[in-house]
Scaffold this active site. Structure first.
Site, PDB file in Angstrom:
ATOM      1  N   HIS A 152      -8.245  -1.353  -1.026  1.00 56.96           N
ATOM      2  CA  HIS A 152      -7.172  -2.348  -1.201  1.00 56.96           C
ATOM      3  C   HIS A 152      -7.877  -3.629  -1.627  1.00 56.96           C
ATOM      4  O   HIS A 152      -8.846  -4.033  -0.987  1.00 56.96           O
ATOM      5  CB  HIS A 152      -6.476  -2.682   0.120  1.00 56.96           C
ATOM      6  N   CYS A 171       0.824  -1.217   0.000  1.00 52.23           N
ATOM      7  CA  CYS A 171       0.000   0.000   0.000  1.00 52.23           C
ATOM      8  C   CYS A 171       0.858   1.267   0.000  1.00 52.23           C
ATOM      9  O   CYS A 171       0.602   2.169  -0.806  1.00 52.23           O
ATOM     10  CB  CYS A 171      -0.959   0.017   1.182  1.00 52.23           C
ATOM     11  N   GLN A 224       1.525 -11.065  -3.849  1.00 50.54           N
ATOM     12  CA  GLN A 224       0.119 -10.648  -3.880  1.00 50.54           C
ATOM     13  C   GLN A 224      -0.309 -10.247  -5.284  1.00 50.54           C
ATOM     14  O   GLN A 224       0.465  -9.657  -6.027  1.00 50.54           O
ATOM     15  CB  GLN A 224      -0.091  -9.428  -2.976  1.00 50.54           C
ATOM     16  N   LYS A 236     -13.644  -4.584   5.807  1.00 49.78           N
ATOM     17  CA  LYS A 236     -13.293  -5.292   4.565  1.00 49.78           C
ATOM     18  C   LYS A 236     -14.212  -6.470   4.312  1.00 49.78           C
ATOM     19  O   LYS A 236     -14.896  -6.949   5.235  1.00 49.78           O
ATOM     20  CB  LYS A 236     -11.838  -5.767   4.620  1.00 49.78           C
ATOM     21  N   ASP A 250      -2.089  -7.723  -6.092  1.00 49.17           N
ATOM     22  CA  ASP A 250      -2.553  -6.581  -5.309  1.00 49.17           C
ATOM     23  C   ASP A 250      -3.000  -5.421  -6.207  1.00 49.17           C
ATOM     24  O   ASP A 250      -2.547  -5.302  -7.353  1.00 49.17           O
ATOM     25  CB  ASP A 250      -1.390  -6.101  -4.418  1.00 49.17           C
ATOM     26  N   ARG A 272       6.390 -11.609   5.239  1.00 50.76           N
ATOM     27  CA  ARG A 272       5.739 -11.436   6.537  1.00 50.76           C
ATOM     28  C   ARG A 272       6.300 -12.457   7.499  1.00 50.76           C
ATOM     29  O   ARG A 272       6.506 -13.626   7.115  1.00 50.76           O
ATOM     30  CB  ARG A 272       4.230 -11.647   6.420  1.00 50.76           C
ATOM     31  N   HIS A 285      -4.504  -1.103  -5.527  1.00 49.61           N
ATOM     32  CA  HIS A 285      -5.093  -0.059  -4.696  1.00 49.61           C
ATOM     33  C   HIS A 285      -5.863   0.877  -5.603  1.00 49.61           C
ATOM     34  O   HIS A 285      -5.315   1.381  -6.583  1.00 49.61           O
ATOM     35  CB  HIS A 285      -3.992   0.655  -3.896  1.00 49.61           C
TER      36      HIS A 285
HETATM   37  C1  TSB Z   1      -4.999  -6.308  -0.473  1.00 49.26           C
HETATM   38  N1  TSB Z   1      -2.827  -4.226   1.830  1.00 49.26           N
HETATM   39  C2  TSB Z   1      -3.740  -5.280   1.481  1.00 49.26           C
HETATM   40  C3  TSB Z   1      -3.766  -5.476  -0.019  1.00 49.26           C
HETATM   41  O1  TSB Z   1      -3.824  -4.234  -0.682  1.00 49.26           O
HETATM   42  C4  TSB Z   1      -3.247  -6.565   2.180  1.00 49.26           C
HETATM   43  O2  TSB Z   1      -2.060  -6.811   2.251  1.00 49.26           O
HETATM   44  N2  TSB Z   1      -4.196  -7.355   2.627  1.00 49.26           N
HETATM   45  S1  TSB Z   1      -3.938  -8.756   3.390  1.00 49.26           S
HETATM   46  O3  TSB Z   1      -3.033  -8.570   4.472  1.00 49.26           O
HETATM   47  O4  TSB Z   1      -5.208  -9.284   3.721  1.00 49.26           O
HETATM   48  O5  TSB Z   1      -3.237  -9.738   2.405  1.00 49.26           O
HETATM   49  C5  TSB Z   1      -3.827  -9.999   1.149  1.00 49.26           C
HETATM   50  C6  TSB Z   1      -4.021 -11.487   0.943  1.00 49.26           C
HETATM   51  O6  TSB Z   1      -2.776 -12.167   1.046  1.00 49.26           O
HETATM   52  C7  TSB Z   1      -4.904 -12.192   1.965  1.00 49.26           C
HETATM   53  O7  TSB Z   1      -6.253 -12.032   1.643  1.00 49.26           O
HETATM   54  C8  TSB Z   1      -4.462 -13.641   1.831  1.00 49.26           C
HETATM   55  O8  TSB Z   1      -5.169 -14.294   0.805  1.00 49.26           O
HETATM   56  C9  TSB Z   1      -2.998 -13.523   1.407  1.00 49.26           C
HETATM   57  N3  TSB Z   1      -2.047 -13.855   2.497  1.00 49.26           N
HETATM   58  C10 TSB Z   1      -1.912 -13.193   3.660  1.00 49.26           C
HETATM   59  N4  TSB Z   1      -0.941 -13.758   4.414  1.00 49.26           N
HETATM   60  C11 TSB Z   1      -0.449 -14.796   3.698  1.00 49.26           C
HETATM   61  C12 TSB Z   1       0.575 -15.777   3.934  1.00 49.26           C
HETATM   62  N5  TSB Z   1       1.292 -15.773   5.048  1.00 49.26           N
HETATM   63  N6  TSB Z   1       0.803 -16.712   2.980  1.00 49.26           N
HETATM   64  C13 TSB Z   1       0.089 -16.713   1.831  1.00 49.26           C
HETATM   65  N7  TSB Z   1      -0.867 -15.810   1.558  1.00 49.26           N
HETATM   66  C14 TSB Z   1      -1.153 -14.864   2.475  1.00 49.26           C
HETATM   67 ZN    ZN Z   2      -3.012  -2.578   0.574  1.00 54.08          ZN
END
Ligand code: TSB
Ligand code: ZN
Length: 583
Positions: A457, A276, A323, A411, A325, A305, A327
């Protein structure tokens, strides 16, 4: 699969069975000490300290036998209530129980349950006699750190399940076997889709060539959809300064998931956990008028992460992920329309992939949690109501979950159930009134004044990692033609006479973009045909004299009986249609 924890009767039965397990273990391992034995969605487990002993599959059968004996004894299961002082005295030699008791209030009335020679602390309730536990099975065992903390001692965890009749138990065991078969970790290994190595690090998957083909198809698929919806794609670095995440607020709200800071010269960097902030800066790079909005910035973005070591799972939960992703920077009056487009894109995508088992979760804030959620009740109420309105308008089923919102806004999450383990979020669509303010974003509104955009997002696939994991489990590794690493397997009947023709067909298909293999090994035709089926290759072509002399092929579609002869040109049409139909 039935959820045992949520079924009142099975919950009590399984809880009682956990005690039966502990009783049997106490007979076979007199030095054993027991931690906790809760009921879970798929049965129960008990964590135990067996000293130097660690369990094997064989031990589980032995314990099961002893459990049968204890059950047959038909002891009454008797509840007793004692004071904390009495409890401390009763379990004085057991540091685990002492730990549990010490965490109870001084005035607490503590209940314990006795069956024959075995007594355990427990809130209950339980079945009345041990004989009621007739149809049970110990499913597996694993190590588990005491209190889930890797700094503590590793205990032995034994999992089991119990039913009221044999059919239910057998049916359940069958379902467990099927779930194991479609576990993406198994398919991923068998089909060489991904691997991991301790040298690279836990939760850092390596996508192998077959996995890379699938991922590329997924990227192309969603890229085209997003292009058609007016998204602009960017590439940004997978690191950022600590200050970037302080500005966004992630540093305060998400720090425990961020890898530690790397100091380079005088700057502090982190591997990015989210994209983001980068996209906010892309938006801010130029002036925007109200007429330009929505601006939709998309990226296939690598994130890191910190996930707890026990939480990692194949491609489903990783530490390095990519992702899908984007925005979306919108005016307040565009929120509903834009959110609707995202939900429709999710629905369309799930339809194309044939997903049927998913549920929409509207994730709301917890009003009491002032620490996690920024304090602006009106804004939250408006945002939550807006999402609810759109969902009602589209007419999808959803449930609401308090306290699941992101720190920046409510969300919509799409929840799916993996073959093994609890539900996870796949797609997500999140409303955000906070980050645009923190990054001082604006646009010029119709009155020529500066106004602040709202950000949505969204990630349709979530991450390519988690999506592929789920896809493997949904398809059971039987890939549709458009995704399959090998799409067409050509088998010349005689690996000498018909080989040139086989390679000619291959070259022609490859030039059209198909992924083709020729199996001209000197093996029997039947053997090669069976192998093609075993590898679940969508299309097998068998080529003999007739085919060679008429520019034809004999087509066998995976999962279908018999073979269909057709001209090469016709084959090309059929393949094209099946790809379009995502068959
Ligand atoms: C959607 N900032 C927002 C983005 O813009 C975001 O990061 N959202 S999130 O934290 O929900 O992460 C997006 C998606 O990543 C989740 O819906 C999930 O499907 C996936 N995700 C999250 N953590 C993991 C992980 N540790 N391993 C694999 N996929 C993951
Ligand atoms: Zn985001």
């Amino acid at each position: 699969m039935i959820n045992i924890k949520e079924n009142a009767e099975l919950n009590i039965l399984n809880h009682s069975c956990a005690h039966l397990l502990a009783q049997a273990v106490s007979h076979l391992y007199p030095h054993a000490k027991f931690w906790v034995g809760p009921v879970i969605d798929d049965g129960f487990y008990y964590d135990m300290d067996l000293g130097e002993d660690s369990l094997t599959e064989e031990d589980l059968s032995k314990i099961e036998k002893e459990m049968k004996k204890c059950a047959k004894d038909n002891k009454r299961i008797v509840r007793k209530e004692i004071s904390k002082v009495e409890a401390l005295e009763m379990f004085k030699d057991d540091e685990y129980k002492i730990d549990l008791i010490n965490n109870m209030e001084d005035s607490a009335v503590i209940s314990c349950y006795a069956q024959g020679d075995f007594t355990d602390l427990c809130r209950g309730p339980h079945v009345e006699t041990t004989k009621e536990m007739k149809y049970f099975k110990l499913v597996k065992h694993s190590g588990a750190y005491w209190k889930g903390d890797a700094k503590n001692k590793m205990l032995q965890r034994v999992y089991g399940v119990c039913f009221y009749n044999e059919e239910d138990l057998n049916q359940y065991m069958k379902e467990i076997e099927e779930a194991k078969e479609r576990d993406h970790r198994k398919i991923g290994k068998e089909q060489e889709i991904f691997m991991s190595s301790q040298l690279v690090g836990a939760g850092m998957p390596l996508w192998l060539p077959n996995g890379a083909i699938i991922r590329k198809q997924l990227e192309n698929y969603i890229y085209q959809k997003e292009q058609a919806l007016g998204y602009q794609h960017v590439y940004t670095p997978c690191v950022g300064t600590k200050q970037l995440y302080v500005t966004s607020g992630h540093w305060d709200h998400y720090k425990e998931n961020i890898f530690p800071v790397m100091k380079v010269d005088e700057e502090e960097f982190v591997l990015r956990p989210m994209n983001c902030p980068h996209h906010m800066l892309v938006y801010k790079n130029k002036m925007h008028s109200y007429r330009d909005l929505p601006v939709r910035i998309g990226e296939f973005a690598t994130d890191f992460r910190y996930e707890a070591s026990g939480a990692m799972k194949g491609l489903e939960r990783v530490r390095c992920m990519c992702q899908n992703d984007a925005h979306l920077f919108v005016r307040p009056d565009q929120i509903g329309e834009e959110f609707k487009k995202v939900v429709n894109l999710i629905l369309e995508t799930y339809k194309d992939f044939g997903f049927k088992n998913y549920s929409f979760r509207l994730s709301l804030r917890d009003k009491e949690d002032k620490e996690k959620y920024f304090d602006d009740d009106e804004m939250w109420d408006n945002a939550e109501a807006k999402l609810r309105d759109v969902l009602n308008e589209i007419g999808v089923d959803y449930y609401e979950a308090k306290g699941e919102a992101a720190f920046y806004g409510p969300k919509l999450d799409v929840e799916v159930k993996p073959a093994i383990g609890p539900e996870v979020t796949l797609s997500t669509c999140q409303l955000d009134f906070l980050l645009p303010r923190r990054f001082e974003l604006n646009y010029i509104d119709s009155n020529g004044e500066k106004a602040v955009p709202v950000v949505i997002h969204r990630a349709i696939f979530g991450t390519f990692d988690r999506f592929t994991a789920f896809l493997m489990e949904e398809t059971k590794g039987i890939w549709p033609l458009w995704l399959s690493p090998v799409q067409v397997n050509i088998i010349p009947v005689n690996s000498e006479i018909h080989a040139d023709y086989a390679h000619d067909i291959k070259d022609r298909l490859v030039s059209l973009g198909y992924r083709v293999n020729v199996d001209d090994r000197n093996e029997k035709l039947g053997y090669r045909m069976r192998e093609s089926q075993m590898k679940k290759i969508p299309v097998t072509l068998v080529l003999g004299d007739n085919e060679m002399n008429s520019d034809s092929v004999n087509v066998r579609r995976y999962g279908k009986e018999g073979q269909t002869p057709m001209k090469y040109d016709e084959l090309v049409e059929v393949l094209k249609k099946q790809i379009e139909e995502k068959y």
